[in-house]
Design a protein around this motif. Sequence first.
Motif, PDB file in Angstrom:
ATOM      1  N   GLN A 104       0.818  -1.216   0.000  1.00 25.98           N
ATOM      2  CA  GLN A 104       0.000   0.000   0.000  1.00 25.98           C
ATOM      3  C   GLN A 104       0.853   1.267   0.000  1.00 25.98           C
ATOM      4  O   GLN A 104       0.525   2.234  -0.674  1.00 25.98           O
ATOM      5  CB  GLN A 104      -0.963  -0.023   1.191  1.00 25.98           C
ATOM      6  CG  GLN A 104      -1.993  -1.138   1.046  1.00 25.98           C
ATOM      7  CD  GLN A 104      -2.857  -1.342   2.267  1.00 25.98           C
ATOM      8  OE1 GLN A 104      -2.732  -0.640   3.262  1.00 25.98           O
ATOM      9  NE2 GLN A 104      -3.729  -2.327   2.205  1.00 25.98           N
ATOM     10  N   LYS A 105       1.924   1.297   0.719  1.00 29.26           N
ATOM     11  CA  LYS A 105       2.869   2.432   0.721  1.00 29.26           C
ATOM     12  C   LYS A 105       4.293   1.881   0.767  1.00 29.26           C
ATOM     13  O   LYS A 105       4.815   1.701   1.876  1.00 29.26           O
ATOM     14  CB  LYS A 105       2.612   3.341   1.921  1.00 29.26           C
ATOM     15  CG  LYS A 105       1.301   4.077   1.884  1.00 29.26           C
ATOM     16  CD  LYS A 105       1.161   4.983   3.092  1.00 29.26           C
ATOM     17  CE  LYS A 105      -0.162   5.729   3.081  1.00 29.26           C
ATOM     18  NZ  LYS A 105      -0.307   6.626   4.258  1.00 29.26           N
ATOM     19  N   PRO A 106       4.920   1.594  -0.345  1.00 26.68           N
ATOM     20  CA  PRO A 106       4.495   1.824  -1.733  1.00 26.68           C
ATOM     21  C   PRO A 106       3.322   0.925  -2.125  1.00 26.68           C
ATOM     22  O   PRO A 106       3.049  -0.076  -1.476  1.00 26.68           O
ATOM     23  CB  PRO A 106       5.748   1.458  -2.533  1.00 26.68           C
ATOM     24  CG  PRO A 106       6.445   0.459  -1.678  1.00 26.68           C
ATOM     25  CD  PRO A 106       6.212   0.902  -0.270  1.00 26.68           C
ATOM     26  N   ASP A 107       2.687   1.322  -3.234  1.00 26.54           N
ATOM     27  CA  ASP A 107       1.520   0.564  -3.688  1.00 26.54           C
ATOM     28  C   ASP A 107       1.818  -0.136  -5.003  1.00 26.54           C
ATOM     29  O   ASP A 107       2.961  -0.150  -5.493  1.00 26.54           O
ATOM     30  CB  ASP A 107       0.307   1.480  -3.808  1.00 26.54           C
ATOM     31  CG  ASP A 107       0.537   2.631  -4.782  1.00 26.54           C
ATOM     32  OD1 ASP A 107       1.559   2.619  -5.505  1.00 26.54           O
ATOM     33  OD2 ASP A 107      -0.312   3.542  -4.827  1.00 26.54           O
ATOM     34  N   LEU A 108       0.802  -0.722  -5.570  1.00 29.48           N
ATOM     35  CA  LEU A 108       0.970  -1.488  -6.796  1.00 29.48           C
ATOM     36  C   LEU A 108       1.462  -0.612  -7.938  1.00 29.48           C
ATOM     37  O   LEU A 108       2.296  -1.040  -8.752  1.00 29.48           O
ATOM     38  CB  LEU A 108      -0.358  -2.152  -7.174  1.00 29.48           C
ATOM     39  CG  LEU A 108      -0.362  -3.061  -8.408  1.00 29.48           C
ATOM     40  CD1 LEU A 108       0.649  -4.188  -8.263  1.00 29.48           C
ATOM     41  CD2 LEU A 108      -1.756  -3.627  -8.650  1.00 29.48           C
ATOM     42  N   ARG A 109       0.985   0.615  -7.996  1.00 28.15           N
ATOM     43  CA  ARG A 109       1.441   1.535  -9.044  1.00 28.15           C
ATOM     44  C   ARG A 109       2.942   1.777  -8.930  1.00 28.15           C
ATOM     45  O   ARG A 109       3.676   1.740  -9.929  1.00 28.15           O
ATOM     46  CB  ARG A 109       0.683   2.854  -8.947  1.00 28.15           C
ATOM     47  CG  ARG A 109       1.121   3.897  -9.964  1.00 28.15           C
ATOM     48  CD  ARG A 109       0.391   5.211  -9.711  1.00 28.15           C
ATOM     49  NE  ARG A 109      -1.040   5.034  -9.895  1.00 28.15           N
ATOM     50  CZ  ARG A 109      -1.648   5.124 -11.070  1.00 28.15           C
ATOM     51  NH1 ARG A 109      -0.936   5.364 -12.165  1.00 28.15           N
ATOM     52  NH2 ARG A 109      -2.950   4.966 -11.158  1.00 28.15           N
ATOM     53  N   ASN A 110       3.432   2.039  -7.708  1.00 31.38           N
ATOM     54  CA  ASN A 110       4.867   2.275  -7.512  1.00 31.38           C
ATOM     55  C   ASN A 110       5.686   1.066  -7.941  1.00 31.38           C
ATOM     56  O   ASN A 110       6.745   1.193  -8.566  1.00 31.38           O
ATOM     57  CB  ASN A 110       5.160   2.593  -6.047  1.00 31.38           C
ATOM     58  CG  ASN A 110       4.406   3.796  -5.532  1.00 31.38           C
ATOM     59  OD1 ASN A 110       3.867   3.793  -4.427  1.00 31.38           O
ATOM     60  ND2 ASN A 110       4.344   4.861  -6.344  1.00 31.38           N
TER      61      ASN A 110
ATOM     62  N   VAL B 183      -6.513  -1.236  -9.998  1.00 35.09           N
ATOM     63  CA  VAL B 183      -5.402  -1.761 -10.793  1.00 35.09           C
ATOM     64  C   VAL B 183      -4.902  -0.636 -11.690  1.00 35.09           C
ATOM     65  O   VAL B 183      -5.676  -0.103 -12.493  1.00 35.09           O
ATOM     66  CB  VAL B 183      -5.853  -2.966 -11.636  1.00 35.09           C
ATOM     67  CG1 VAL B 183      -4.695  -3.494 -12.483  1.00 35.09           C
ATOM     68  CG2 VAL B 183      -6.398  -4.065 -10.735  1.00 35.09           C
ATOM     69  N   PRO B 184      -3.622  -0.253 -11.564  1.00 32.09           N
ATOM     70  CA  PRO B 184      -3.137   0.895 -12.345  1.00 32.09           C
ATOM     71  C   PRO B 184      -3.106   0.589 -13.837  1.00 32.09           C
ATOM     72  O   PRO B 184      -2.744  -0.516 -14.261  1.00 32.09           O
ATOM     73  CB  PRO B 184      -1.723   1.115 -11.788  1.00 32.09           C
ATOM     74  CG  PRO B 184      -1.310  -0.199 -11.218  1.00 32.09           C
ATOM     75  CD  PRO B 184      -2.570  -0.827 -10.703  1.00 32.09           C
TER      76      PRO B 184
END
Length: 961
Positions: A156-162, A184-185
């Motif tokens: 989550q922090k980082p998340d899937l996008r990161n 989902v990015p």
Amino acid sequence: MAGEYKRIPGILTVNDLSSNKFSGEIPESIGNPNGLQALNLSNNALTEGRDCCSWHGVECDRESGHVIGLHLASSHLYGSINCSSTLFSLVHLRRLDLSDNDFNYSRIPHGVGQLSRLRSLNLSNSQFSGQIPSKLLALSKLVSLDLSSNPTLQLQKPDLRNLVQNLIHLKELHLSQVNISSTVPVILANLSSLRSLSLENCGLHGEFPMGIFKLPSLELLDLMSNRYLTGHLPEFHNASHLKYLDLYWTSFSGQLPASIGFLSSLKELDICSCNFSGMVPTALGNLTQLTHLDLSSNSFKGQLTSSLTNLIHLNFLDISRNDFSVGTLSWIIVKLTKFTALNLEKTNLIGEILPSLSNLTGLTYLNLEYNQLTGRIPPCLGNLTLLKTLGLGYNNLEGPIPSSIFELMNLDTLILRANKLSGTVELNMLVKLKNLHKLGLSHNDLSLLTNNSLNGSLPRLRLLGLASCNLSEFPHFLRNQDELKFLTLSDNKIHGQIPKWMWNMGKETLWVMDLSNNLLTCFEQAPVVLPWITLRVLELSYNQLQGSLPVPPSSISDYFVHNNRLNGKFPSLICSLHHLHILDLSNNNLSGMIPQCLSDSSDSLSVLNLRGNNFHGSIPQTFTSQCRLKMIDFSYNQLEGQIPRSLGNCKELEILNLGNNQINDTFPFWLGSFPELQLLILRHNRFHGAIENPRANFEFPTLCIIDLSYNNFAGNLPAGYFLTWVAMSRVDEENFSYMQSMTGFVLIRTYRLYENYNYSMTMTNKGMERVYPKIPRSFKAIDLSSNKFIGEIPKSIGKLRGLHLLNISSNSLTGHIPSFLGNLAQLEALDLSQNNLSGEIPQQLKGMTFLEFFNVSHNHLMGPIPQGKQFNTFQNDSYEGNPGLCGNPLSKECENSKSTAPPPPTDKHGGDLESGRKVELMIVLMGYGSGLVVGMAIGYTLTTRKHEWFVKTFGKRQRKC
């Protein structure tokens, strides 16, 4: 000695490997309760002596001797990895596999970011927890990342996008059962090298980017068990390499595109429990490499495409729980002979079970439940010697169970419930089924013989369904069933005591026990608390149980003991059942006060039914702010005082029934903000005062049934609320269902023991008090009878077009019966009796074609009774006490009964027009049903407008007649 290690079975403690040379094999069982010193390795130590490269799990570069791989999957590692571990000095490491170990819910160490040359990292199923460290995102060379099956791990922090932004070379990304809880990015569709993507049960939501389906190298896409993830299938192209697509239990919707036929490499397609609809495209038959196809639990319809017979490699087919018209099994059986699993539950199968089904000798799973199959069970099914699961329940099969079924030595599950099977079943028939764990024979015409001698031992059952099997006593073989999880003996004639030997039956395993609908009287030597320590559902309803209320164990979720003869006070121990979801003690002889502590349990309770006992005193006052109650029924007791205002915490409430008590309060307008309240019954109490206008525009928006009868409410009818009860203004055309609370257990995919808990009520309908054991969701009813309401019937009631019942009898209402009641076209019962209504019965009421009960007796009505349609079915008692009424069915004839309507007058352009005085008189008479003043006003208007309105209106009415 430097490098000394102590060999203990299953344990290796490495003291120092930093400057020594070692040879030999690291034991397969590596671990240390104090930490993973076994991983405290340095690159120099391992490279100074190349013998270490022969160690189990160590991979070295052949030229440099550098350690480039550690493969320690399933090595019984235990503990945590210290950030200072020399593992992170292995800077040449390319592959690290620590999967299937136990790191005791420790965090992934930040030091993993130092392994900058890693191309493959596998930490799956290793009990890691906490946030995935941002340092992991520095591993830019990663091609394969597998963190799956660590349900306490978070991204989550980082998340899937990161993660996707940094690891751009990924070919395999497996994060199943990692807590992601995000959308989902879209940039995931940029990973052009991605071959395998697994995001099962990650808490994903929002719209799934369609571009991901079109990744050129994608072979596996697993999104299963993300219930709030939506999306549609794209138009596929013939260059796709997709082999495995799993969307099970997501919210993908729409139709299957015909272009799905381009997925020529597809081997597995699972879209079970989604929201797909429409027809299954013929092109699905082009997927000739398919071995696994699951379309179950969607909304597909129509005839199933016969092109599926092209899928000659198919061994798993599940098309259950749709709206297919499969017809017979013949087209499936003829060509598709490689099945190992076939699920055709609820597919509208008709006819007999074809004997040719026995040719599918590779079958291990066969489910034909919930169809319209007839005839007998063919004995040749005994040829399916590999069969482990056989489900034939909920059909119309008849005759005896073939003895060949009891020769299937591999059977684990045999479900034959809810058919018309007959004959006897002897225990000796079960002796050969050594692997049988689940047996369902309930609700047939079978008789189970339990007193015959056995020629061997019975299998250890986990599920046993013997409801309606003509049992008169508890089967003695249950004494030795110590692994039972589910037992139903309901709907038999078992009488007397529940024997004490039952305490040891499934004592540590039993989840569900159903003894309802028998002749049981008590527990033999009943303990203070029932002893089944894992019991979740206990059904004792509809027996003859006496004495005090049995207290279930703390594990209980659903407790049904209604319709017995239990007495005594409410046990305070019930309040300590913190997992209690449904409590139904209705229709017993329990007494005393409802304990205050019960309202403290409202944060777990969903259904609380104490109806039909002898409880007195006030309702508990302290419903918690976390109240989860959906249904409260305290009706038919002797409760007093007011409705507790803390009930306002129960915002999820759907049903509130306080009828037939002695509650003294005013109308609970504060319940109007409840967004789910569908039924409110306050009948037969001491409620009083006027019902003021609602304080907001959307009060009681979901209310479908309200019964305030037999109280002391006064003032005008609640005209303002008739405008806010919007659920009653809708005419429901949805599928028929009942008001109920979601509950139940799916024991196996072919066996559901408990359905939902149906709400019930008692209400006066069509002149009689009626018990509704189930309440249709479409039923709309208002009963305000036997109060002190005054004034006229308000116009706003005509907005409630979905009403089926309207009872405002036994009040002091005045004025005319309004013609707009004819708008209530769904009305089945209308009771206006015992009021002070006057005027005529409006002819517009003839449009109420569903009207079965009509009562206007004991008013001051006059004039002709409407004739035709439903009014031809009503008897004299619908009109008695109105001496001014005439016409059928009364014996009093109306004046000018032979004339159906007055002749239409014409204006000056139409010829003979009678005098204005005569016309005025006629209009006054016709307006009498709306009152004298209205009639005079109409007459005046007609005179001044030269009778044009009269000609248009009543001229047409006469022609229509």
